[in-house]
Design an enzyme around this catalytic site. Structure first.
Site, mmCIF file in Angstrom:
data_model
loop_
_atom_site.group_PDB
_atom_site.id
_atom_site.type_symbol
_atom_site.label_atom_id
_atom_site.label_comp_id
_atom_site.label_asym_id
_atom_site.label_seq_id
_atom_site.Cartn_x
_atom_site.Cartn_y
_atom_site.Cartn_z
ATOM 1 N N ASP A 80 0.820 -1.209 0.000
ATOM 2 C CA ASP A 80 0.000 0.000 0.000
ATOM 3 C C ASP A 80 0.855 1.261 0.000
ATOM 4 O O ASP A 80 2.074 1.212 0.182
ATOM 5 C CB ASP A 80 -0.910 0.023 1.231
ATOM 6 C CG ASP A 80 -1.981 -1.053 1.192
ATOM 7 O OD1 ASP A 80 -2.289 -1.544 0.090
ATOM 8 O OD2 ASP A 80 -2.515 -1.393 2.266
ATOM 9 N N TYR A 113 6.127 -10.074 6.565
ATOM 10 C CA TYR A 113 6.082 -8.644 6.853
ATOM 11 C C TYR A 113 6.567 -8.377 8.275
ATOM 12 O O TYR A 113 6.412 -9.209 9.171
ATOM 13 C CB TYR A 113 4.652 -8.108 6.731
ATOM 14 C CG TYR A 113 4.189 -7.857 5.322
ATOM 15 C CD1 TYR A 113 4.340 -6.602 4.731
ATOM 16 C CD2 TYR A 113 3.578 -8.867 4.577
ATOM 17 C CE1 TYR A 113 3.900 -6.361 3.440
ATOM 18 C CE2 TYR A 113 3.129 -8.637 3.285
ATOM 19 C CZ TYR A 113 3.296 -7.382 2.726
ATOM 20 O OH TYR A 113 2.859 -7.151 1.445
#
EC number: 5.4.99.12
Length: 282
Positions: free
Chosen positions: A61, A119
């Site tokens: 994002d 992540y």
């Protein structure tokens, strides 16, 4: 630009890409917005003289960083696959770096061949802000955070679960099943690091999850309530996503990874988030 009269050979080239997400509107190409995919595709087009499509392993994002994103494209020309990294880098802005390039088979795909993505989310907990870590962390100083409670909340997520509670609107994905392979929450000095590895991630999943973990760690929400929330898919209660700048795509794993281990992220966070340097600066 390559000579159009040279014999053309098609090869699939894999890239390991590092970028600072601060000034990007995410990975995926978008009209009227600066994106990582567009910058790299533009660089390759200048080299080849025509457009190519770059396929990424994950669509980060806006504002999210990557230490080792993986992508691939199909190229025609005489540039050896292992030299593409240095060639592309000469056309890229300073907030993108191609760490390595390698030849892969024509059935290998950066997204669909991946076995996992990993992540890391970083929270900075000191009262005073620090400009050297602000671009890479969530400065949370409103209440003490108990990382052991946050780790306890993460553990039940291991395995395959329906995680609709952590699925932002706007995704085209038809389901919300995720196989979580590894979770970890630990403190290093003023930093709390949350790492999650899964076969894939829902749109906005990590940031929504971290937002809820902070509520657990600060005592605003109980462990039992947190677990009930995601097991019962109560998406309406998940209202606050953690800021994008604290999130980093660390690595993408493959059964037949074409690169050596030195392309991984392992030394990068130690340099950016050095506990000793922060302590000594006080």
């Amino acid at each position: 630009m390559l000579d159009s009269h040279q014999p053309k050979q098609t090869q699939r080239v894999a890239l390991v890409v590092q970028y600072l997400g601060t000034h990007f509107h995410g990975w995926q190409r978008q009209k009227q917005h600066r994106t990582v995919q567009e910058e790299i595709e533009t660089a390759i087009a200048k080299i080849l003289g025509h457009h190519v499509t770059l396929h990424g392993a994950g669509r980060t994002d806006s504002g999210v960083h990557a230490a080792a994103q993986v992508a691939h494209f199909d190229a025609t020309g005489l540039i050896p696959a292992h030299k593409w990294a240095s060639v592309i880098n000469s056309y890229l802005p300073k907030d993108i770096l191609i760490k390595a390039s390698a030849a892969v088979g024509d059935r290998w795909h950066a997204r669909f061949s991946a076995a996992y993505r990993r992540y890391r989310y970083t929270i900075y907990t000191e009262d005073r802000p620090n400009l050297f870590v602000t671009p890479f962390s969530w400065h949370y100083y409103y209440a003490p955070l108990d990382e052991s409670l946050m780790q306890a909340a993460l553990k039940p997520l291991m395995g395959k679960h329906h995680l609709a509670a952590f699925h932002r609107a706007g995704s085209k994905r038809s389901h919300s099943w995720v196989e979580v392979q590894a979770v970890e929450c630990h403190r290093s000095g003023p930093f709390i690091h949350i790492e999650i590895q899964a076969d894939g991630f829902l749109y906005g999943m990590v940031r929504l999850l971290v937002g809820m973990l902070v509520q657990v760690g600060s005592g605003q929400r109980t462990l039992a309530n947190f677990t009930e929330l995601w097991k019962e898919q109560r998406r309406e209660e998940v209202k606050h996503a953690a800021p994008s700048q604290g999130l980093c795509l660390l690595r993408v794993g493959y059964p037949d990874f074409p690169f050596t281990p030195d392309v991984w992220y392992d030394t990068m966070p130690k340099l950016v988030f050095s506990q000793e340097s922060l302590v000594n600066s006080h």
